[in-house]
Design a protein around this motif. Structure first.
Motif, short mmCIF file in Angstrom:
data_model
loop_
_atom_site.label_atom_id
_atom_site.label_comp_id
_atom_site.label_asym_id
_atom_site.label_seq_id
_atom_site.Cartn_x
_atom_site.Cartn_y
_atom_site.Cartn_z
N ALA A 64 -50.57 -55.60 28.41
CA ALA A 64 -51.73 -56.30 28.97
C ALA A 64 -52.63 -55.34 29.76
O ALA A 64 -53.87 -55.42 29.66
CB ALA A 64 -51.25 -57.45 29.86
N ALA A 65 -52.03 -54.43 30.51
CA ALA A 65 -52.83 -53.50 31.31
C ALA A 65 -53.66 -52.58 30.41
O ALA A 65 -54.85 -52.33 30.68
CB ALA A 65 -51.91 -52.68 32.22
N ASP B 28 -41.72 -55.25 32.08
CA ASP B 28 -42.54 -54.06 32.31
C ASP B 28 -43.39 -53.75 31.07
O ASP B 28 -44.58 -53.39 31.18
CB ASP B 28 -41.66 -52.84 32.61
CG ASP B 28 -40.86 -53.02 33.88
OD1 ASP B 28 -41.20 -53.90 34.68
OD2 ASP B 28 -39.88 -52.27 34.06
N VAL B 29 -42.78 -53.88 29.90
CA VAL B 29 -43.48 -53.58 28.66
C VAL B 29 -44.58 -54.61 28.41
O VAL B 29 -45.70 -54.25 28.00
CB VAL B 29 -42.48 -53.54 27.49
CG1 VAL B 29 -43.20 -53.37 26.17
CG2 VAL B 29 -41.48 -52.41 27.70
N HIS C 238 -45.77 -45.81 29.96
CA HIS C 238 -45.71 -45.37 28.57
C HIS C 238 -46.43 -46.35 27.66
O HIS C 238 -47.21 -45.95 26.78
CB HIS C 238 -44.24 -45.23 28.13
CG HIS C 238 -43.66 -43.88 28.41
ND1 HIS C 238 -43.42 -43.44 29.69
CD2 HIS C 238 -43.26 -42.87 27.58
CE1 HIS C 238 -42.89 -42.23 29.65
NE2 HIS C 238 -42.79 -41.85 28.38
N THR C 239 -46.17 -47.63 27.86
CA THR C 239 -46.78 -48.64 26.99
C THR C 239 -48.28 -48.71 27.21
O THR C 239 -49.06 -48.74 26.23
CB THR C 239 -46.14 -50.01 27.26
OG1 THR C 239 -44.71 -49.91 27.15
CG2 THR C 239 -46.65 -51.05 26.29
N ALA C 240 -48.72 -48.75 28.45
CA ALA C 240 -50.15 -48.82 28.73
C ALA C 240 -50.88 -47.58 28.21
O ALA C 240 -51.98 -47.68 27.66
CB ALA C 240 -50.37 -49.00 30.23
N ASN C 241 -50.25 -46.42 28.37
CA ASN C 241 -50.88 -45.20 27.89
C ASN C 241 -50.98 -45.20 26.36
O ASN C 241 -51.98 -44.73 25.80
CB ASN C 241 -50.08 -43.99 28.36
CG ASN C 241 -50.71 -42.68 27.94
OD1 ASN C 241 -51.73 -42.27 28.49
ND2 ASN C 241 -50.12 -42.02 26.96
N ALA C 242 -49.97 -45.69 25.66
CA ALA C 242 -50.02 -45.76 24.20
C ALA C 242 -51.13 -46.70 23.75
O ALA C 242 -51.85 -46.42 22.78
CB ALA C 242 -48.67 -46.21 23.65
N ALA D 100 -55.50 -63.35 32.35
CA ALA D 100 -54.64 -64.49 32.72
C ALA D 100 -53.19 -64.20 32.35
O ALA D 100 -52.26 -64.52 33.12
CB ALA D 100 -55.13 -65.76 32.04
N PHE D 101 -52.97 -63.60 31.19
CA PHE D 101 -51.61 -63.23 30.78
C PHE D 101 -51.02 -62.19 31.73
O PHE D 101 -49.83 -62.27 32.09
CB PHE D 101 -51.65 -62.71 29.35
CG PHE D 101 -50.33 -62.26 28.82
CD1 PHE D 101 -49.38 -63.19 28.41
CD2 PHE D 101 -50.01 -60.90 28.74
CE1 PHE D 101 -48.14 -62.78 27.92
CE2 PHE D 101 -48.78 -60.50 28.25
CZ PHE D 101 -47.85 -61.42 27.84
#
Length: 329
Positions: free
Chosen positions: A219-220, A213-214, A164-168, A45-46
């Protein structure tokens, strides 16, 4: 003589996995509990709310522009060198190599391919979901923005959500997901959350991503970690299939390749050691003869000899007298 065949690289890998007889029983596989389903639903939902807020150009887009005009890399230029290095913790290549090395050692020690297969499944889901979202929404980054205040979507960009964020979140969070004990899981979860938070803020500092984006990248990545228990049956089947394939390959190779016939080894007799010592003398056997008593032997005197007298010989004095002619006196 050795008759063993040379092991291939695949044989050595599976031989190391066979060091232990069975997988440890204390390793529990996470299941899709009710609590996890609730977290997954809230995160989804977020995720949708962030996308909707950017699409309609809401207050979140205005916040993105304000942060971009603030230019954090100019306000705090002293930490620029540190952020340049820290953001590498979100790049897919270096982080995947580091985590794969650790999980490969875990697979070898625990006699299971599950850690490596779980990492592969999570990275596959990350590439599919985040990549599709990036290409589908096509948002431009702060350095390539065209109209002030717009959401910059549908213009061929690929920065929404932040890779970058999702991969971290996924790469470092997989260590907490595969932890063997609850205590290790809590500590690794906190460490991965701080690491991914720092990576996301680093991209905002450098101006390569919007703040939204971050948020969407966090969330992703969290959605992928929460959905991994649904992938556990497929991971178990893949592990079983790989081990069965290994066994069939070994059996087929063993049936087609004849075993080498051992060549008999002819042992040569060892030469006898040569002794430098003098050989013992053979015993001297005297010829048998008549034994004379001590009284019959010729006495040893200054005038005589030990030799027995010969009958054909005449005494020296007698022969001389007989030869001398008689003369008148």
């Amino acid at each position: 003589m050795r008759t063993e065949r040379n092991l291939t690289r695949l044989d050595r890998v599976f031989a190391r996995l066979d060091r232990e007889p069975e997988r440890p029983a204390h390793i529990d596989v996470p299941k899709m509990s009710r609590h996890r389903v609730v977290l997954f639903t809230a995160t989804l939902a977020f995720y949708l709310a962030i996308v909707w807020a950017v699409v309609i150009t809401s207050w979140l887009v205005r916040l993105d522009w304000q942060v971009m005009f603030f230019r954090p890399y100019q306000q705090w230029s002293g930490i620029h060198w540190f952020v340049d290095y820290y953001v590498v913790l979100g790049q897919r290549g270096p982080t995947a190599v580091m985590v794969a090395a650790w999980l490969g050692w875990r697979s070898w020690r625990q006699h299971t391919l599950r850690p490596l297969l779980t990492l592969g499944a999570s990275l596959l889901l990350l590439n599919i979901t985040v990549g599709a979202a990036k290409l589908g929404m096509g948002r431009l980054g702060p350095h390539y923005a065209t109209v002030i205040g717009s959401n910059e979507m549908g213009l061929g960009g690929d920065i929404f959500p932040s890779g970058h964020t999702a991969n971290a979140v996924v790469t470092w969070g997989i260590l907490a997901y595969l932890a063997s004990t609850p205590r290790a899981r809590r500590w690794l979860s906190a460490a991965s959350a701080v690491t991914s938070l720092g990576v996301g803020m680093s991209t905002v500092y450098l101006g390569t991503h919007w703040l939204s984006d971050v948020l969407l990248g966090w969330a992703a990545g969290l959605l992928i970690l929460l959905a991994l228990p649904w992938c556990e049956p497929f991971i178990a089947r893949a592990e079983t299939w790989l081990f069965d394939l290994r066994d069939r390959w070994r059996a087929r190779r063993g049936s087609t390749v004849p075993a080498p016939v051992p060549v008999p080894v002819v042992l040569k007799p060892e030469p006898e050691p040569v002794s430098l010592a003098r050989p013992p003398r053979a015993p001297i056997h005297l010829a048998p003869g008549p034994h004379t008593a001590r009284s019959e032997r010729t006495p040893v005197t200054p005038a005589g000899s030990r030799r027995p007298q010969h009958p054909e010989r005449q005494p020296r004095g007698t022969a001389a007298q007989a030869a001398r002619p008689l003369t008148g006196g």
